[in-house]
Design a protein around this motif. Structure first.
Motif, PDB file in Angstrom:
ATOM      1  N   GLY A   1     128.518   3.040  -5.283  1.00 23.54           N
ATOM      2  CA  GLY A   1     127.458   3.409  -6.229  1.00 23.54           C
ATOM      3  C   GLY A   1     126.252   2.502  -6.089  1.00 23.54           C
ATOM      4  N   ILE A   2     126.507   1.217  -5.953  1.00 21.88           N
ATOM      5  CA  ILE A   2     125.417   0.265  -5.777  1.00 21.88           C
ATOM      6  C   ILE A   2     124.708   0.524  -4.451  1.00 21.88           C
ATOM      7  N   GLY A   3     125.465   0.964  -3.444  1.00 22.01           N
ATOM      8  CA  GLY A   3     124.860   1.293  -2.150  1.00 22.01           C
ATOM      9  C   GLY A   3     123.883   2.452  -2.271  1.00 22.01           C
ATOM     10  N   ALA A   4     124.274   3.506  -3.008  1.00 21.83           N
ATOM     11  CA  ALA A   4     123.385   4.656  -3.218  1.00 21.83           C
ATOM     12  C   ALA A   4     122.143   4.234  -3.999  1.00 21.83           C
ATOM     13  N   LEU A   5     122.360   3.447  -5.037  1.00 14.22           N
ATOM     14  CA  LEU A   5     121.255   2.976  -5.872  1.00 14.22           C
ATOM     15  C   LEU A   5     120.304   2.087  -5.050  1.00 14.22           C
ATOM     16  N   SER A   6     120.867   1.207  -4.244  1.00 17.71           N
ATOM     17  CA  SER A   6     120.061   0.280  -3.437  1.00 17.71           C
ATOM     18  C   SER A   6     119.270   1.011  -2.367  1.00 17.71           C
ATOM     19  N   LEU A   7     119.879   2.038  -1.757  1.00 15.86           N
ATOM     20  CA  LEU A   7     119.183   2.815  -0.733  1.00 15.86           C
ATOM     21  C   LEU A   7     117.977   3.524  -1.340  1.00 15.86           C
ATOM     22  N   ALA A   8     118.174   4.139  -2.501  1.00 25.21           N
ATOM     23  CA  ALA A   8     117.063   4.821  -3.181  1.00 25.21           C
ATOM     24  C   ALA A   8     115.976   3.834  -3.579  1.00 25.21           C
ATOM     25  N   GLN A   9     116.367   2.679  -4.117  1.00 26.12           N
ATOM     26  CA  GLN A   9     115.392   1.676  -4.551  1.00 26.12           C
ATOM     27  C   GLN A   9     114.626   1.098  -3.360  1.00 26.12           C
ATOM     28  N   ALA A  10     115.300   0.948  -2.207  1.00 25.09           N
ATOM     29  CA  ALA A  10     114.628   0.424  -1.018  1.00 25.09           C
ATOM     30  C   ALA A  10     113.548   1.390  -0.549  1.00 25.09           C
ATOM     31  N   ILE A  11     113.860   2.680  -0.585  1.00 26.35           N
ATOM     32  CA  ILE A  11     112.875   3.686  -0.167  1.00 26.35           C
ATOM     33  C   ILE A  11     111.706   3.728  -1.140  1.00 26.35           C
ATOM     34  N   ILE A  12     111.990   3.658  -2.432  1.00 24.95           N
ATOM     35  CA  ILE A  12     110.920   3.644  -3.441  1.00 24.95           C
ATOM     36  C   ILE A  12     110.056   2.398  -3.276  1.00 24.95           C
ATOM     37  N   LEU A  13     110.683   1.262  -3.003  1.00 22.79           N
ATOM     38  CA  LEU A  13     109.933   0.027  -2.787  1.00 22.79           C
ATOM     39  C   LEU A  13     109.014   0.171  -1.579  1.00 22.79           C
ATOM     40  N   TYR A  14     109.497   0.839  -0.546  1.00 20.24           N
ATOM     41  CA  TYR A  14     108.674   1.104   0.634  1.00 20.24           C
ATOM     42  C   TYR A  14     107.469   1.961   0.260  1.00 20.24           C
ATOM     43  N   LEU A  15     107.679   2.976  -0.562  1.00 21.80           N
ATOM     44  CA  LEU A  15     106.592   3.860  -0.982  1.00 21.80           C
ATOM     45  C   LEU A  15     105.595   3.133  -1.885  1.00 21.80           C
ATOM     46  N   VAL A  16     106.078   2.200  -2.695  1.00 20.82           N
ATOM     47  CA  VAL A  16     105.182   1.372  -3.509  1.00 20.82           C
ATOM     48  C   VAL A  16     104.266   0.573  -2.592  1.00 20.82           C
ATOM     49  N   MET A  17     104.825   0.052  -1.501  1.00 20.76           N
ATOM     50  CA  MET A  17     104.024  -0.686  -0.530  1.00 20.76           C
ATOM     51  C   MET A  17     102.928   0.197   0.072  1.00 20.76           C
ATOM     52  N   VAL A  18     103.284   1.448   0.358  1.00 22.26           N
ATOM     53  CA  VAL A  18     102.305   2.383   0.901  1.00 22.26           C
ATOM     54  C   VAL A  18     101.182   2.619  -0.112  1.00 22.26           C
ATOM     55  N   ILE A  19     101.543   2.806  -1.367  1.00 25.22           N
ATOM     56  CA  ILE A  19     100.547   3.062  -2.414  1.00 25.22           C
ATOM     57  C   ILE A  19      99.654   1.838  -2.637  1.00 25.22           C
ATOM     58  N   ASP A  20     100.242   0.664  -2.605  1.00 26.86           N
ATOM     59  CA  ASP A  20      99.442  -0.566  -2.787  1.00 26.86           C
ATOM     60  C   ASP A  20      98.444  -0.766  -1.648  1.00 26.86           C
ATOM     61  N   PHE A  21      98.831  -0.382  -0.431  1.00 27.47           N
ATOM     62  CA  PHE A  21      97.955  -0.326   0.736  1.00 27.47           C
ATOM     63  C   PHE A  21      97.192  -1.628   1.023  1.00 27.47           C
ATOM     64  N   GLY A  22      97.744  -2.746   0.593  1.00 29.55           N
ATOM     65  CA  GLY A  22      97.063  -4.018   0.853  1.00 29.55           C
ATOM     66  C   GLY A  22      95.996  -4.375  -0.144  1.00 29.55           C
ATOM     67  N   PHE A  23      95.732  -3.472  -1.132  1.00 30.44           N
ATOM     68  CA  PHE A  23      94.701  -3.746  -2.128  1.00 30.44           C
ATOM     69  C   PHE A  23      95.015  -5.009  -2.936  1.00 30.44           C
ATOM     70  N   ASN A  24      96.304  -5.279  -3.123  1.00 33.77           N
ATOM     71  CA  ASN A  24      96.693  -6.426  -3.954  1.00 33.77           C
ATOM     72  C   ASN A  24      96.190  -7.751  -3.401  1.00 33.77           C
ATOM     73  N   LEU A  25      95.874  -7.794  -2.102  1.00 32.31           N
ATOM     74  CA  LEU A  25      95.306  -9.008  -1.517  1.00 32.31           C
ATOM     75  C   LEU A  25      93.792  -8.899  -1.341  1.00 32.31           C
ATOM     76  N   THR A  26      93.342  -7.833  -0.695  1.00 32.64           N
ATOM     77  CA  THR A  26      91.904  -7.726  -0.387  1.00 32.64           C
ATOM     78  C   THR A  26      91.060  -7.535  -1.639  1.00 32.64           C
ATOM     79  N   VAL A  27      91.509  -6.690  -2.552  1.00 32.36           N
ATOM     80  CA  VAL A  27      90.731  -6.448  -3.776  1.00 32.36           C
ATOM     81  C   VAL A  27      90.790  -7.668  -4.694  1.00 32.36           C
ATOM     82  N   THR A  28      91.928  -8.341  -4.727  1.00 33.26           N
ATOM     83  CA  THR A  28      92.030  -9.574  -5.521  1.00 33.26           C
ATOM     84  C   THR A  28      90.975 -10.579  -5.070  1.00 33.26           C
ATOM     85  N   ARG A  29      90.834 -10.715  -3.755  1.00 35.10           N
ATOM     86  CA  ARG A  29      89.852 -11.657  -3.196  1.00 35.10           C
ATOM     87  C   ARG A  29      88.429 -11.250  -3.586  1.00 35.10           C
ATOM     88  N   LYS A  30      88.130  -9.969  -3.482  1.00 37.71           N
ATOM     89  CA  LYS A  30      86.786  -9.490  -3.818  1.00 37.71           C
ATOM     90  C   LYS A  30      86.482  -9.646  -5.305  1.00 37.71           C
TER      91      LYS A  30
END
Length: 412
Positions: A37-66
């Motif tokens: 069960g934890i494996g299924a939950l972790s696999l889904a969370q890993a994919i969602i975390l990957y998609l969060v990274m896509v949505i953030d698109f590096g703005f968290n660093l470049t826009v913070t600086r600006k």
């Protein structure tokens, strides 16, 4: 207390709620769902975390600086533009990734089995769009985030203990875990408006394209590194069972949490280093903060290695006994990653060499793919752990060498 120390302290508290609260649920959920069960939950969370990274698109660093630069020059109009267009672009990316994942869930077997968990995870994606942590970092008002972060995580924690009771409640566990990020985003937007930190302006597509292009180098670095971080779990799903993924992910959660202890220092110091005007002054600060960061990381790694069995026993229970070996392998990561932060984020990005940073991570991602499958084939989840340590070590070494070369060419 200096502003930097204050921000580090506040970010430690925020990271505490992001990781300590979930750690409180791990012993509970691990004993309810078991490794599969934890494996299924972790696999889904890993994919969602990957998609969060896509949505953030590096703005968290470049826009913070600006925003940090605009805040120091009291350019509120620029802050408003950055705030508006960052959220606009993240919303656009949200729609794109949702469309892609829905299609993938119909054709990829590994995703078909967990598609409901992934659909629930869209809540986290919306939360990632709405949560303007980059704005609070840029204007150096991190203390404000304590309220939304703590409150949202506390609500999620309580809901898990109240409603998740047996193996059939896996969807509820995913929902309540994701709910925290959405609540945090909503409350954070309320504070942005209440404190008049930024206002929405008219959309300028040229400006939106500009900040997206500037962030693309950071995004590419994240994309490259994601091959051997968040996507490693997805790659494993083609070679090992959900039970083995649960064993591996449990150890990975511990090292990820340990590494997060460095995040407050990284986030608080980054804007402080970004506004340097003198090369010598910058190098003095980099050395000072670098010694503290790496020293802290060494302590974390030693602690995890020595107490791996005890940590696994307390957090996950006897069914996860094998996790301790994976954890000992991964215990090297805090040291290696601290060097990556020092010479990558605090180094190359600050001296405006984000483009080369992106290339390094992309090449590292391709390099990782040359041996991860072989190591998975022969040693399973242990091979996966070894492959990550190898790749992260190579990345940190290359970042160090490239930073030395680039900083020598920088004018004082």
């Amino acid at each position: 207390m200096s502003l930097v120390r204050k921000n580090i302290f506040v970010l430690f508290l925020i990271q505490g709620t992001n990781y300590i609260f979930p750690l409180l649920t791990i012993p509970y959920l691990s004993r309810i769902f078991g490794p599969t069960g934890i494996g299924a939950l972790s696999l889904a969370q890993a994919i969602i975390l990957y998609l969060v990274m896509v949505i953030d698109f590096g703005f968290n660093l470049t826009v913070t600086r600006k925003i940090s630069i605009a805040y120091q020059t009291e350019n509120q109009m620029e802050i408003n533009k950055l705030y508006t267009h960052t959220i606009f672009m993240k919303m656009l990316f949200l729609l794109i990734v949702i469309g892609i994942i829905v299609i993938c869930c119909q054709i990829i077997p590994q995703l078909i089995n967990i598609k409901i968990l992934l659909y629930i995870g869209f809540i986290s994606l919306l939360g990632a769009v709405l949560n303007p942590i980059w704005l609070f970092q840029g204007v150096q008002k991190m203390a404000i985030l304590l309220v939304p972060t703590t409150l949202s995580k506390l609500i999620s924690l309580l809901l898990i203990f109240v409603f998740v009771k047996d193996k059939g409640d896996l969807n509820f566990a995913m929902f309540f875990n994701c709910l925290g990020l959405l609540l945090s985003g909503i409350i954070s937007l309320y504070y942005v408006k209440k404190l008049n930190l930024a206002k929405f302006t008219r959309i300028n597509y040229i400006f939106a394209k500009k900040i997206t292009k500037e962030s693309s180098y950071i995004f590419m670095s994240y994309l490259g590194s994601s091959v051997y971080t968040t996507m490693n779990t997805f790659i494993m799903s083609f070679f090992v069972s959900l039970k083995d993924i649960g064993i591996y992910s449990s150890a990975d959660k511990v090292t990820t949490t340990a590494q997060s202890l460095m995040t407050p220092m990284h986030q608080a110091i980054f804007p402080h280093l970004s506004s340097f005007t003198n090369k010598d002054e910058y190098l003095v600060k980099l050395k000072k903060f670098g010694i503290i960061l790496v020293g802290f990381a060494v302590c974390i790694s030693i602690f995890i290695f020595l107490f791996a069995k005890i940590i696994v026993s307390i957090l996950f229970g006897n069914e996860f006994y094998e996790s301790y070996r994976v954890l000992q392998i991964l215990s090297l990561l805090p040291i290696v990653i601290s060097l990556g932060i020092l010479f990558g984020q605090w180094g190359l990005i600050v001296i405006d060499e984000a483009k080369i940073l992106g290339k390094i991570y992309i090449y590292a991602g391709f390099l990782h793919l040359t041996y991860i499958f072989l190591l998975l084939h022969f040693w399973g989840i242990y091979g996966a752990a070894i492959s990550i340590v190898i790749t992260e070590s190579i990345v940190s070494l290359v970042l160090f060498l490239v930073f030395l070369k680039r900083i020598s060419k920088l004018k004082s």
